[in-house]
Design a protein around this motif. Structure first.
Motif, PDB file in Angstrom:
ATOM      1  N   ASP A 155       2.446  -5.094  -5.338  1.00 28.51           N
ATOM      2  CA  ASP A 155       2.745  -5.093  -5.959  1.00 28.51           C
ATOM      3  C   ASP A 155       4.298  -5.170  -5.672  1.00 28.51           C
ATOM      4  OD1 ASP A 155       1.625  -3.692  -7.302  1.00 28.51           O
ATOM      5  OD2 ASP A 155       1.948  -1.428  -6.072  1.00 28.51           O
ATOM      6  N   GLN A 156       4.379  -6.171  -4.490  1.00 24.55           N
ATOM      7  CA  GLN A 156       5.267  -6.808  -3.751  1.00 24.55           C
ATOM      8  C   GLN A 156       5.208  -9.200  -3.872  1.00 24.55           C
ATOM      9  OE1 GLN A 156       6.952  -4.699  -0.841  1.00 24.55           O
ATOM     10  NE2 GLN A 156       8.770  -4.590  -1.896  1.00 24.55           N
ATOM     11  N   LEU A 197      11.199 -13.421  -4.809  1.00 29.30           N
ATOM     12  CA  LEU A 197      10.607 -11.837  -4.295  1.00 29.30           C
ATOM     13  C   LEU A 197      10.293 -11.099  -5.760  1.00 29.30           C
ATOM     14  CD1 LEU A 197       9.300  -9.741  -2.762  1.00 29.30           C
ATOM     15  CD2 LEU A 197      12.136  -9.238  -3.088  1.00 29.30           C
ATOM     16  N   TYR A 198       9.684 -10.750  -5.865  1.00 30.88           N
ATOM     17  CA  TYR A 198       8.893 -10.791  -7.612  1.00 30.88           C
ATOM     18  C   TYR A 198       8.079  -8.840  -7.020  1.00 30.88           C
ATOM     19  CZ  TYR A 198       8.811 -15.068 -10.085  1.00 30.88           C
ATOM     20  OH  TYR A 198       9.621 -16.112 -10.422  1.00 30.88           O
ATOM     21  N   THR A 199       8.659  -8.003  -7.965  1.00 31.48           N
ATOM     22  CA  THR A 199       8.145  -6.072  -7.909  1.00 31.48           C
ATOM     23  C   THR A 199       6.928  -6.209  -9.259  1.00 31.48           C
ATOM     24  OG1 THR A 199      10.008  -5.144  -8.521  1.00 31.48           O
ATOM     25  CG2 THR A 199       9.283  -5.614  -5.901  1.00 31.48           C
ATOM     26  N   TRP A 234       5.318  -7.465 -13.765  1.00 29.89           N
ATOM     27  CA  TRP A 234       6.775  -8.465 -12.538  1.00 29.89           C
ATOM     28  C   TRP A 234       7.770  -8.547 -13.003  1.00 29.89           C
ATOM     29  CZ3 TRP A 234       4.603  -8.785  -7.775  1.00 29.89           C
ATOM     30  CH2 TRP A 234       2.840  -8.508  -7.585  1.00 29.89           C
ATOM     31  N   THR A 237      13.100  -4.555   1.992  1.00 29.48           N
ATOM     32  CA  THR A 237      12.500  -4.634   0.386  1.00 29.48           C
ATOM     33  C   THR A 237      11.265  -4.671   1.168  1.00 29.48           C
ATOM     34  OG1 THR A 237      14.983  -5.461  -0.223  1.00 29.48           O
ATOM     35  CG2 THR A 237      12.601  -5.392  -1.492  1.00 29.48           C
ATOM     36  N   LEU A 238      10.496  -4.957   1.765  1.00 30.10           N
ATOM     37  CA  LEU A 238       9.396  -5.650   1.675  1.00 30.10           C
ATOM     38  C   LEU A 238       8.657  -4.011   2.216  1.00 30.10           C
ATOM     39  CD1 LEU A 238       8.946  -9.372   2.847  1.00 30.10           C
ATOM     40  CD2 LEU A 238       8.728  -8.367   0.866  1.00 30.10           C
ATOM     41  N   ARG A 264       3.263  -1.907  -0.400  1.00 33.94           N
ATOM     42  CA  ARG A 264       3.178  -1.986  -1.046  1.00 33.94           C
ATOM     43  C   ARG A 264       2.126  -3.483  -0.988  1.00 33.94           C
ATOM     44  NH1 ARG A 264       8.494  -1.160  -4.883  1.00 33.94           N
ATOM     45  NH2 ARG A 264       7.134  -1.894  -6.515  1.00 33.94           N
ATOM     46  N   PRO A 275       2.613  -6.595   0.487  1.00 29.45           N
ATOM     47  CA  PRO A 275       3.159  -7.998   0.165  1.00 29.45           C
ATOM     48  C   PRO A 275       2.664  -9.031   0.648  1.00 29.45           C
ATOM     49  CG  PRO A 275       4.772  -6.679   1.985  1.00 29.45           C
ATOM     50  CD  PRO A 275       3.803  -5.430   1.390  1.00 29.45           C
TER      51      PRO A 275
END
Length: 260
Positions: A86-87, A105-107, A113, A241-242, A246, A248
């Protein structure tokens, strides 16, 4: 000047006798980096962000796409992104032979996305390759996990396993002042390494000729030996954030190759 994959494989040099092993291990794994600041984070509506309310110009300039797909990433690489990721950190290289790139950075929220933040960056000084080898000074193209972090400085508050060791991550003295802070923070890119080990671990599952020790680390303003480099602000943002929960990953390559 670079950190890992540039063919620097020094053993046994150490500033203090008590740290000989750590320093030797770092230099033995030095096969891909080399990078000062490349500018502040430009955010795209991220919670708690310091930036803009909407996508930055470099994010907006990417080709319009289905919101369930990451812009500029074609079918070949999209299929390699794990379903539970999800990251995604995408490194958009400017050209095959260029050292300039942009990190975004995309989530994923549900099926969509969204860009969270982006930064100017550098990659291998000679650009990109789909067949990376030790010393070619090109960054490998592909999709790689982001599972371990570390650095000279204390853990800034990351969820990733963090290995703080001033001796293990101190650049060699003969690298020059521009590189003094390259490894203040690093995130290991899971190219030819064992996930779950400190970034400086020298194990190369595919053999030494395929290079390794490729990191995301602090930038010093020009190309690396194969790593990806961004500003200190960017590294702190990514580290905080990572989230391993999720899953990454990093998708990296020149723009034309990524679109394939």
């Amino acid at each position: 000047m670079g950190c890992h994959d540039g063919g620097v494989r020094i053993q046994g040099v150490r500033r203090m006798a008590v740290a000989v092993t750590a320093f030797g291990t770092l230099l033995a794994t030095l096969s891909a980096c080399g990078t000062g600041s490349s500018g502040p984070a430009r955010t795209a509506g991220a919670a708690g962000s310091r930036g803009e309310a909407g996508p930055s110009p470099s994010v907006s300039a990417l080709p319009a796409t289905d919101p369930t797909r990451i812009p500029g990433v074609g079918d070949r690489f999209h299929r390699q992104i794990p379903r539970d990721s999800d990251q995604v950190v995408v490194v958009y290289g400017e050209a095959e032979d260029s050292a300039d790139s942009t990190v975004v950075l995309y989530t994923r929220d549900g099926a969509r996305w969204r860009p969270v933040a982006d930064w100017p960056a550098h990659n291998g000084r000679y650009g990109w390759t789909t067949d990376h080898h030790m010393g070619d000074e090109r960054s490998p193209v592909g999709v790689f996990g982001l599972s371990d972090a570390g650095g000279v400085l204390d853990d800034p508050g990351t969820r990733l396993p963090y290995d703080q060791d001033e001796g293990a991550y101190a650049p060699p003295n003969d690298w020059g002042e521009a590189h003094r802070h390259d490894f203040d923070y690093v995130i290991a890119i899971d190219y030819n390494r064992l996930p779950g080990t400190p970034p400086y671990d020298p194990t190369r599952p595919e053999g030494d000729d395929k290079g390794g020790g490729i990191w995301l680390h602090l930038d010093h303003g020009d190309g690396t030996s194969a790593c990806v480099s961004v500003s200190k602000d960017a590294m702190e943002f990514l580290l905080r954030t990572l989230d391993p929960a999720r899953h990454p990953v990093m998708v990296m390559g020149d723009r034309a190759e990524l679109r394939a």
